[in-house]
Design an enzyme around this catalytic site. Structure first.
Site, PDB file in Angstrom:
ATOM      1  N   TRP A 101     -42.416  67.091  20.022  1.00  0.00           N
ATOM      2  CA  TRP A 101     -42.811  68.717  19.558  1.00  0.00           C
ATOM      3  C   TRP A 101     -42.045  68.862  18.313  1.00  0.00           C
ATOM      4  O   TRP A 101     -43.293  69.644  17.588  1.00  0.00           O
ATOM      5  CB  TRP A 101     -41.847  69.148  20.539  1.00  0.00           C
ATOM      6  CG  TRP A 101     -41.927  69.354  22.225  1.00  0.00           C
ATOM      7  CD1 TRP A 101     -41.637  68.747  23.125  1.00  0.00           C
ATOM      8  CD2 TRP A 101     -43.925  69.201  22.658  1.00  0.00           C
ATOM      9  NE1 TRP A 101     -42.153  68.704  24.322  1.00  0.00           N
ATOM     10  CE2 TRP A 101     -43.323  69.124  24.232  1.00  0.00           C
ATOM     11  CE3 TRP A 101     -44.826  69.954  22.169  1.00  0.00           C
ATOM     12  CZ2 TRP A 101     -44.028  69.280  24.589  1.00  0.00           C
ATOM     13  CZ3 TRP A 101     -45.895  69.680  23.674  1.00  0.00           C
ATOM     14  CH2 TRP A 101     -45.967  69.549  25.002  1.00  0.00           C
ATOM     15  N   ASP A 169     -38.617  76.039  16.861  1.00  0.00           N
ATOM     16  CA  ASP A 169     -39.391  76.095  18.801  1.00  0.00           C
ATOM     17  C   ASP A 169     -38.085  75.920  19.773  1.00  0.00           C
ATOM     18  O   ASP A 169     -37.153  74.712  20.352  1.00  0.00           O
ATOM     19  CB  ASP A 169     -39.417  74.432  18.959  1.00  0.00           C
ATOM     20  CG  ASP A 169     -40.037  75.028  20.544  1.00  0.00           C
ATOM     21  OD1 ASP A 169     -40.011  75.573  21.362  1.00  0.00           O
ATOM     22  OD2 ASP A 169     -41.166  73.866  20.292  1.00  0.00           O
ATOM     23  N   LYS A 193     -40.599  76.589  30.619  1.00  0.00           N
ATOM     24  CA  LYS A 193     -38.983  76.004  30.979  1.00  0.00           C
ATOM     25  C   LYS A 193     -38.352  76.603  31.635  1.00  0.00           C
ATOM     26  O   LYS A 193     -38.021  75.694  32.477  1.00  0.00           O
ATOM     27  CB  LYS A 193     -39.484  74.623  29.637  1.00  0.00           C
ATOM     28  CG  LYS A 193     -39.932  74.779  28.374  1.00  0.00           C
ATOM     29  CD  LYS A 193     -40.427  73.261  29.294  1.00  0.00           C
ATOM     30  CE  LYS A 193     -41.822  72.920  28.962  1.00  0.00           C
ATOM     31  NZ  LYS A 193     -41.773  72.646  27.104  1.00  0.00           N
TER      32      LYS A 193
HETATM   33  C1  LIG Z   1     -43.114  72.096  26.815  1.00  0.00           C
HETATM   34  C2  LIG Z   1     -42.862  72.297  25.052  1.00  0.00           C
HETATM   35  C3  LIG Z   1     -44.231  72.531  24.606  1.00  0.00           C
HETATM   36  C4  LIG Z   1     -44.937  73.026  24.367  1.00  0.00           C
HETATM   37  O1  LIG Z   1     -45.172  74.185  25.417  1.00  0.00           O
HETATM   38  P1  LIG Z   1     -46.425  74.600  25.970  1.00  0.00           P
HETATM   39  O2  LIG Z   1     -46.088  75.883  26.154  1.00  0.00           O
HETATM   40  O3  LIG Z   1     -47.279  74.182  27.235  1.00  0.00           O
HETATM   41  O4  LIG Z   1     -47.831  74.650  24.397  1.00  0.00           O
HETATM   42  C5  LIG Z   1     -43.731  72.956  22.828  1.00  0.00           C
HETATM   43  N1  LIG Z   1     -41.849  73.084  22.709  1.00  0.00           N
HETATM   44  C6  LIG Z   1     -40.941  72.441  23.255  1.00  0.00           C
HETATM   45  C7  LIG Z   1     -39.093  72.153  22.871  1.00  0.00           C
HETATM   46  C8  LIG Z   1     -41.268  71.830  24.930  1.00  0.00           C
HETATM   47  O5  LIG Z   1     -40.547  72.129  25.358  1.00  0.00           O
END
Ligand SMILES: *Cc1c(COP(=O)(O)O)cnc(C)c1O
Length: 359
Positions: A101, A169, A193
């Site tokens: 990511w 993030d 998540k």
């Molecule tokens: C799942 C995930 C993403 C992507 O998320 P989307 O909402 O599908 O764009 C980005 N960063 C991390 C750390 C993730 O676990």
């Protein structure tokens, strides 16, 4: 029968949240329709969105110096928005690369025409740990990192001091532990998540930072535009915000806040890591112990055939979602907030029995 859900995302949601949503499906708050059939400008919906924001702020301890918005496009669109709003053409920005990511966020900044640089990377060690040494650019507009690496099963224990505002993030660890908000300029997390259904992303950004965002950004990608319109510049994902709001209430009222949640999560993760470490090498954790994630526990069995067999038999035993990310293979148990100690105990029991009969 409900399974023990170890899915990496979309992941498990708290049963009381699902039950409440089911109860209110046909007639939400006396409106005679579901929440998603209401106008997003209806009083009840605006009140619901405001309540969700207030609960989130109180959980995270975010004061009025922070703007909190519900965005669309997933965490992935935040990669783009951060680069467009805070770097822009040739704008300098630092990225710490700890896995899939982070790499995507870095690449996206390039696509946006910014000039991203790697301040640290654990790629040479196959992303098995969090970096310890950093080379920050004093001219960078921001530093970006991934708080919890969903694919590799690593997680920051202590965040670096950075010369530029830190942007994180937090998708796969959001609300799993208390946050040292002062360390950050911006944080964001996709809902699916640890919070609710896909379709909404929470972004919290310091107002003074948002005020400095570039003005030449398309409206839907502009933090100031979304902040000014209080997440209602266009039709927001009302259903996703609603379920997330129920999760915030569950965290506050049933769990008792983020300290309590962190303790529950710590014990869940330790239960599983202990079993792995005491298996005499039958189960092998893939992350370096000092960087191990409390959210995503990644491990391997002695060979591919056993990995496959494990996954299949676990699923037959009601243990879902244990396959590793398609980019790395192996196994992964995601222990998000809604995964219970009881679920983890079932997994550990299964792993013990699997080793006894196949080891
Ligand atoms: C799942 C995930 C993403 C992507 O998320 P989307 O909402 O599908 O764009 C980005 N960063 C991390 C750390 C993730 O676990």
């Amino acid at each position: 029968m409900r399974v023990a859900n170890f899915n990496p995302g979309p992941g498990a949601l708290p049963v009381p949240v699902l039950e409440e949503a089911a109860r209110d499906m046909l007639n939400w708050r006396g409106t005679g329709m579901s929440v998603m059939e209401n106008s997003h400008r209806a009083k009840a919906v605006i009140a619901m969105v405001e309540e969700a924001e207030a609960d989130l702020r109180s959980l995270m301890g975010l004061g009025q110096e922070w703007a909190v918005i519900f965005c669309q496009g997933g965490a992935s669109l935040q990669f783009t928005m951060i680069a467009l709003n805070f770097a822009g053409p040739a704008g300098r920005c630092d990225y710490i690369n700890t896995g899939l990511w982070s790499t995507k966020a870095y690449k996206e900044a390039k696509i946006c025409g910014a000039n991203p640089r790697l301040a640290a990377t654990s790629e040479p060690d196959d992303f098995t740990h969090i970096p310890e040494a950093f080379d920050f650019d004093s001219e960078a507009q921001y530093v970006h990192l991934t708080a919890n690496n969903t694919v590799r099963g690593t997680q920051w224990k202590q965040y670096p001091k950075t010369p530029a505002p830190l942007m994180a993030d937090m998708s796969s660890e959001f609300l799993s532990r208390p946050l040292e908000a002062d360390r950050f300029g911006l944080i964001y997390a996709g809902a699916q998540k640890n919070m609710g259904p896909a379709g909404v992303t929470v972004t919290a950004v310091k107002r003074e930072l948002a005020d400095r965002a570039r003005p030449d950004v398309p409206s839907m990608l502009s933090y100031p535009v979304l902040i000014k319109n209080e997440s209602m510049y266009n039709t927001p994902p009302v259903w996703s915000i609603y379920i997330s709001g129920l999760t915030f209430k569950w965290l506050k009222n049933t769990i008792g806040g983020l300290e309590a949640m962190a303790e529950i999560n710590r014990i869940k993760a330790e239960t599983l890591y202990r079993l792995i470490d005491q298996s005499g090498g039958f189960y092998r954790g893939t992350a370096r112990p000092d960087s191990r994630s409390h959210m995503n526990v990644t491990f391997l069995l002695p060979d591919q055939e056993l990995n496959d067999r494990f996954k299949k038999e676990a699923q037959a035993a009601g243990l879902e979602g244990l396959g590793g990310h398609r980019s790395v293979g192996g196994l992964r148990a995601s222990l998000y907030n809604a995964v219970t100690q009881d679920d983890v105990n079932k997994l550990v029991e299964f792993m013990r029995e699997f080793q006894r009969t196949r080891g």
